[in-house]
Motif scaffolding. Structure first.
Motif, PDB file in Angstrom:
ATOM      1  N   THR A  11       0.922  -1.173   0.087  1.00  0.00           N
ATOM      2  CA  THR A  11       0.060  -0.004   0.170  1.00  0.00           C
ATOM      3  C   THR A  11       0.800   1.088  -0.044  1.00  0.00           C
ATOM      4  N   LEU A  54       2.511   1.686  -3.478  1.00  0.00           N
ATOM      5  CA  LEU A  54       1.433   2.227  -4.374  1.00  0.00           C
ATOM      6  C   LEU A  54       1.483   3.728  -4.323  1.00  0.00           C
ATOM      7  N   VAL A  67       2.243   5.961  -7.309  1.00  0.00           N
ATOM      8  CA  VAL A  67       1.148   6.385  -8.399  1.00  0.00           C
ATOM      9  C   VAL A  67       1.046   7.684  -8.559  1.00  0.00           C
ATOM     10  N   TRP A  74      -7.774   2.563  -7.694  1.00  0.00           N
ATOM     11  CA  TRP A  74      -6.272   2.317  -7.026  1.00  0.00           C
ATOM     12  C   TRP A  74      -6.483   0.913  -6.250  1.00  0.00           C
ATOM     13  N   ASN A  87      -4.625  -2.463  -3.706  1.00  0.00           N
ATOM     14  CA  ASN A  87      -3.760  -3.473  -3.236  1.00  0.00           C
ATOM     15  C   ASN A  87      -4.518  -4.724  -3.151  1.00  0.00           C
ATOM     16  N   HIS A 105      -4.504   1.447 -11.195  1.00  0.00           N
ATOM     17  CA  HIS A 105      -3.244   0.951 -10.531  1.00  0.00           C
ATOM     18  C   HIS A 105      -3.281  -0.030  -9.517  1.00  0.00           C
ATOM     19  N   VAL A 138      -1.055  -2.812  -7.012  1.00  0.00           N
ATOM     20  CA  VAL A 138       0.049  -3.368  -6.368  1.00  0.00           C
ATOM     21  C   VAL A 138       0.047  -4.656  -5.992  1.00  0.00           C
ATOM     22  N   TYR A 144       7.714  -5.651  -4.990  1.00  0.00           N
ATOM     23  CA  TYR A 144       6.433  -5.061  -5.206  1.00  0.00           C
ATOM     24  C   TYR A 144       6.484  -4.724  -6.865  1.00  0.00           C
ATOM     25  N   VAL A 158       4.092  -2.255  -9.300  1.00  0.00           N
ATOM     26  CA  VAL A 158       2.824  -1.519  -9.398  1.00  0.00           C
ATOM     27  C   VAL A 158       2.491  -1.502 -11.067  1.00  0.00           C
TER      28      VAL A 158
END
Length: 217
Positions: free
Chosen positions: A46, A49, A53, A128, A130, A158, A160, A190, A192
């Protein structure tokens, strides 16, 4: 992992605490509880991201898919004060926490609800997320095929995802489903992924009989 954060009504006994979300442009103290995602800290994915982003669209409808106690949705609401932000989850405890955290932060441009309560006619200029990888591949695919088609023509999602939890295979699957996908950031295992609206309906699996001859052992 037992009953996880994707239960609608977690059976874990409540144990309230708080965590701090500190980013270059904001500082939020958020209440959390047992039975929700990452209750003891802001999840690293999180954070990555939110640190990488691009800014959200300044207006329109924005979505946090799998909002938990609200760090992504509240960040969107702060960064796009003229937009309307929606946060959805399957976990009622998480939704209640997110509503309380929005009120404590003085944010009136964000709404939280259970996923099946949101108007299916709504379309989103940004998503957005996660996403809840641990619900399993089939359930994750169903989730994404429910929400990604609700992007507006110019909208972007987006996501992640950790590499060892399948970010690369998810990237390929999204492309195969007709959603142009690009990796736009990579940090600490990670990834994205930026996902554009679907450009074409993916071809159905072929059911035609094979024309190949028998193979020789």
């Amino acid at each position: 992992m037992g009953e996880h954060y994707f239960a609608e009504r977690p059976g874990a006994a409540s144990r309230r605490r708080s965590v701090d979300l500190v980013l270059p442009d904001l500082h939020l103290r958020l209440d959390t509880d047992s039975g929700v995602f990452s209750p003891d800290r802001i999840d690293p994915g999180t954070r990555i991201l939110l640190e990488t982003v691009p800014p959200p669209p300044p207006a329109g409808n924005l979505l946090d898919l799998g909002c938990g106690y609200g760090p992504i949705a509240l960040t969107m609401a702060i960064r796009a004060p003229q937009a309307t932000v929606f946060g959805v989850d399957v976990n009622q405890r998480a939704v209640t926490l997110a509503e309380s955290n929005a009120k404590a932060a003085g944010l009136d441009n964000v709404r939280f609800c259970l996923a099946d309560e949101l108007d299916p006619a709504l379309r989103f200029d940004a998503i957005w997320s996660n996403p809840p990888i641990r619900i399993g591949k089939a359930a994750l695919h169903d989730l994404l095929l429910t929400w990604l088609p609700r992007l507006t023509p110019g909208g972007l999602a987006h996501l992640v995802v950790q590499k060892h939890l399948g970010s690369d295979s998810l990237h390929r699957w999204l492309d195969g489903q007709g959603f142009p996908t690009e990796r736009v950031a990579s940090r600490s295992s990670y990834r994205v992924l930026r996902v554009a609206p679907r450009t074409a309906t993916p071809p159905a699996p072929s059911t035609a009989p094979s024309t190949e001859g028998p193979t020789t052992p």
